[in-house]
Design an enzyme around this catalytic site. Structure first.
Site, short mmCIF file in Angstrom:
data_model
loop_
_atom_site.label_atom_id
_atom_site.label_comp_id
_atom_site.label_asym_id
_atom_site.label_seq_id
_atom_site.Cartn_x
_atom_site.Cartn_y
_atom_site.Cartn_z
N HIS A 62 34.80 35.39 3.66
CA HIS A 62 34.25 35.07 2.35
C HIS A 62 35.32 34.50 1.44
O HIS A 62 35.22 34.56 0.22
CB HIS A 62 33.61 36.30 1.71
CG HIS A 62 32.78 37.07 2.68
ND1 HIS A 62 33.28 38.17 3.35
CD2 HIS A 62 31.53 36.90 3.14
CE1 HIS A 62 32.37 38.63 4.17
NE2 HIS A 62 31.29 37.89 4.07
S1 FES Z 1 36.63 37.85 2.35
FE1 FES Z 1 34.94 39.08 2.92
S2 FES Z 1 35.80 40.12 4.58
FE2 FES Z 1 37.48 38.93 3.98
#
Ligand code: FES
Lengths: 690, 176
Positions: B141
């Site tokens: 993410h």
């Molecule tokens: S940014 Fe969501 S798990 Fe690493």
């Protein structure tokens, strides 16, 4: 389950739910206001006990499945790891393994109760047949569960029982292959048995719901065998039956806990502590005690197909009971002849159970045939005949009358109950003990062990000396593959510190790898490592030892035993004697004789040992006076070595023995207190009913 | 259940009922304990989670390796001068999870960064030497960590944790 309930919750949220799903009304009418006959005796609490046992087995079973590995190479080990490493794993496994026996014990009492009081008669035929179906499902579940630890008895039990189906004409072989998923019992068999063993309990639970439903439609039978007619004949289920059941359950738990904490292996076969070996059949294949009567019937008939048919017939015949027994009087209390024959039938069943555990030879076969004939005669000839010729005594007009008339019958009931329990207890062990007792030869002398009895603990000094003997003598041929170095520092063990255990481990060379270059390498042992085995595989062990592979010693004291014979095995149950294994191992180590007795021809490469079955052992006398130096001043004698190393091996076989006994004591104090309280509560509650 | 009068003057019967119920409840609660406790790591798992030793000599400057300890990936980075300076020169107060670089490495061993390679957002494994800060970048993410393993951008709430470790010698660490 007994018609619409007038139960109405007052809470508006509950009311909202109840209008859409009247589940509270169902519970209320089934388990609270449900009218239960006023005169039920304690034999009727076994319904509740069985419900509890089903719950206990499902709960512990689901948990064990979280840790168990259903694979032919790993199953045995995973069960050992559950017992050794999982928090309270030993407890959960003991509950589940002993629980199976308790479940059958309770179901047999429940069935005999139904038989005695005519609970299968109109209008309860379907209720009874559902019960027979549950019993059949239980047998299948129990059998498949016994296969899962993948010990010798698991494997050979699976082989023998699945081979029953080969008796089917024409399709036999195909059916057996289908069951196995291979050309012999193997990994596919284990996998499917695990799957089905997980499934069937939920099927049982489903049929139990039907069983209870049918019960609540017809109403409970009762010792008088007359139907409840007026309000005066019944009491509401809660609190009357609830509290009585709770008291019955509590008493049963005391019995159950005795096995779990003090005699966990009493009902098991020592052979099952040896990993499954498709090349060696144990000398005596004995099923679990609860199958023994049917096993005896199977063996009584000298024809494969007929034997199998008779065995299944012995169970199926139960389903026809409502039509075989046409007598109008339900309860055997009022049937003078049926009552006597009932007890004879009980004796026949126990006799068959006893014979099922004996070697199938000589007098046992003849008696087995007679008892088999009597078993079937009871159902097929006697019961139909009795209903024609017997003149029953008058039954009471109502249950209320029965309660009033009751005065001194209690003590007789209790006495018969006690006798029945005792004899059944005898049957329990008859199973495990029987075949072995017939072996003959000198019995190992019973030694005094510090770890015997309800509060026994290991002698730390003996454990440490025993470890020394193992390391300096036994370990050159025998592995100890379930024991890790870290165990040496665990509570209840030899009492070493973590640092001492680590130092002990670093003396060993352990194979590890592959490293980044892809090579295996040797490094010093760490606490997490297991004792390395002296031979890389079984073939090497065999080749180096004249054809007999030296067994792994981790479980040896639980895997060896000897027959105690009647009546010792009964007494053992009360004295908690369970040191057959240690007695045997210690005796074997001291049982070498330089010259075989006259007339005994010793095979090439064997040694004479008084206590070894068959006396010709491949292991040369391992211990001699002065061989191991003790630093604590204990005598350096063979007797002392044997005792120490046996103590050590008892610990390796059950590292949590001290925890088991300590927890057992707490559980017993608690259960006794609870039982006493429940007894008085029950008395108080029932005082209102009179 | 109890009427006002019996609550004021508990009768023997009430006492018996309450005592029985209480003892049964204690028993039920005590029974639950082993059933829950068995879910915790078993003794062999705990033993296998013992400390491990890692030799640092093969890791060249600017490189990193991943080792496993207790089933978790541990990144060991041999940081370059530039990376160390970048990590030290950030105003700590401006960070989402303020922590000076000195609190994340062992004194005198500034070139070695040892962090648990599990994104503090939802547990993915960040990729080393990626992202705007030349630290770690989590592809799941988009969390970005700097050369000290501190969170700089993205949804992750905190810095990559530093596992317990010590220097056994200048070229060897023990994790755990
Ligand atoms: S940014 Fe969501 S798990 Fe690493």
């Amino acid at each position: 389950m007994s018609g619409p309930s007038d139960f109405q919750p007052t809470n508006p949220a509950l009311k909202w739910i109840e209008r859409r799903l009247p589940i509270m009304g169902l519970m209320h009418s089934s388990f609270v206001v449900y009218p239960t006959p006023r005169n039920l005796n304690y034999w009727w609490t076994f319904g509740a006990i069985l419900s509890l046992m089903l719950g206990v087995q499902i709960l512990t079973g689901v948990i064990l499945a979280m840790h168990y590995t259903p694979h032919a190479d790993l199953a045995f080990k995973s069960v050992e790891l559950i017992v050794r490493d999982v928090n309270y794993g030993w407890l959960l496994r003991n509950i589940h393994a002993c629980g199976a026996s308790m479940f059958f014990f309770a179901v047999y009492i429940h069935m005999f109760r139904g038989l005695y009081y005519g609970s299968y008669k109109e209008p309860r035929e379907v209720l009874w047949i559902l019960g027979v179906i549950i019993y059949l499902l239980m047998m299948a579940t129990g059998f498949m569960g016994y296969v899962l630890p993948w010990g010798q008895m698991s494997f050979w039990g699976a082989t023998v029982i699945t081979n029953l189906f080969s008796a089917v004409p024409y399709f036999g072989e195909s059916i057996v292959t289908l069951l196995w998923g291979g050309y012999s019992v193997g990994n596919p068999t284990l996998n499917r048995f695990f799957s089905l063993h997980y499934l069937l309990p939920f099927v049982i639970a489903g049929v139990v719901v039907l069983h209870v439903w049918a019960l609540h439609v017809a109403g409970q039978n009762n010792p008088a065998g007359v139907e409840a007619k007026t309000e005066k004949d019944t009491v509401p289920f809660t609190p009357y039956a609830t509290i009585k059941d709770a008291f019955g359950v509590s008493c049963f738990l005391l019995f159950f806990a005795w096995f779990i904490f003090y005699m966990p292996n009493y009902l098991g076969d020592p052979e099952n502590y040896i990993p499954a070996n498709p090349a060696v059949t144990p000398a005596h294949i004995v099923p679990e005690w609860y199958y023994l009567p049917f096993y005896a019937i199977l063996r009584s008939i000298p024809n494969k197909l007929a034997g199998v048919v008779a065995m299944f017939g012995a169970i199926v015949v139960l389903a026809f009971l409502p039509w075989l027994d046409n007598a109008r009087t339900r309860s055997s209390k009022y049937r003078p002849l049926a009552k006597q024959f009932f007890w004879m039938f009980v004796v026949v069943c126990i006799g068959l159970g006893y014979l099922g555990a004996q070697p199938p030879e000589g007098i046992y076969v003849i008696v087995g045939r007679i008892l088999t004939a009597l078993y079937f005669a009871y159902f097929l000839i006697l019961l139909p005949l009795l209903s024609q010729i017997e003149k029953p005594r008058p039954v009471p007009n109502s249950i209320a009358d029965d309660v009033l008339a009751k005065s001194g019958g209690k003590s007789a009931t209790m006495a018969s109950a006690a006798i029945a329990l005792l004899v059944a207890g005898g049957l329990l062990l008859g199973g495990a003990d029987g075949a072995r007792a017939a072996e003959g030869g000198p019995k190992p002398p019973a030694q005094k062990w510090s770890f015997s009895g309800p509060v026994g603990t290991f002698d730390r000094g003996a454990l440490q000396r025993g470890l020394k003997v193992y390391k300096e003598v036994c370990s050159s041929c025998h592995g100890l593959s379930f024991v890790a170095f870290r165990n040496l520092a665990e509570p209840g063990g030899p009492g070493y510190s973590v640092a001492q255990a680590a130092a002990f481990a670093s003396d060993y060379k352990v194979k590890d790898g592959p490293n980044d270059a892809g090579d295996m390498f040797e490094r010093p042992g760490r606490p997490a490592d297991y004792f390395p085995s002296p031979f890389p595989n079984e073939q090497a062990a065999r080749a180096a030892n004249g054809g007999a592979a030296p067994p792994d010693l981790s479980l040896i004291t639980k895997a060896r035993s000897y027959g105690r014979g009647f009546p010792l095995f009964l007494i053992d149950f009360f004295t908690q004697y369970q040191e057959q294994g240690p007695d045997y191992v210690a005796a074997l180590l001291q049982g070498y004789e330089d010259n075989a007795p006259a007339g005994f021809t010793l095979p090439e490469g064997s040694y004479y040992n008084k206590y070894f079955p068959g006396h010709a052992i491949k292991m040369p006398k391992p211990l001699n006076d002065g061989q191991v130096t003790y630093d604590d001043g204990s005598p350096a004698t063979v007797a002392q070595y044997s005792k120490d190393v046996t103590t050590f091996l008892m610990w390796t076989a059950e590292p949590h023995m001290e925890a088991r006994k300590a927890l057992g004591l707490q559980v017993f104090v608690f259960l006794i207190l609870l039982t006493i309280l429940l007894y008085f509560t029950k008395k108080k509650v029932w005082a209102n009913a009179h | 259940m109890t009427t006002a009068s019996s609550a004021d003057h508990p009768t023997r019967r009430d006492f018996l009922y309450v005592a029985t119920g209480a003892v049964a409840a204690v028993g039920a609660a005590a029974t639950v304990w082993p059933l829950v406790s068995q879910m915790n790591p078993d003794a062999s798992t705990i033993a296998a989670g013992a400390p491990i030793e890692v030799d640092l000599t093969p890791i060249a400057e600017g490189q990193d390796i991943k080792v496993f300890w207790r089933g978790k990936p541990i990144y060991i980075s041999h940081r370059t001068k530039k990376q160390i300076e970048a990590a030290q020169n950030v105003p700590v107060a401006s960070l989402p999870d303020p922590q000076p670089d000195s609190a994340r490495v062992k004194a005198g061993h500034d070139q070695w960064l040892v962090v648990v390679g599990i994104c503090t957002h939802l547990g993915c494994i960040p990729i080393a030497h990626e992202g705007a800060y030349d630290g770690f970048f989590c592809p799941c993410h988009g969390s970005v960590y700097d050369t000290s393993g501190r969170i700089r951008q993205g949804p992750a709430p905190s810095n990559l944790p530093v596992p317990p470790y010590t220097f056994v010698s200048d070229t060897k660490i023990q994790i755990g």
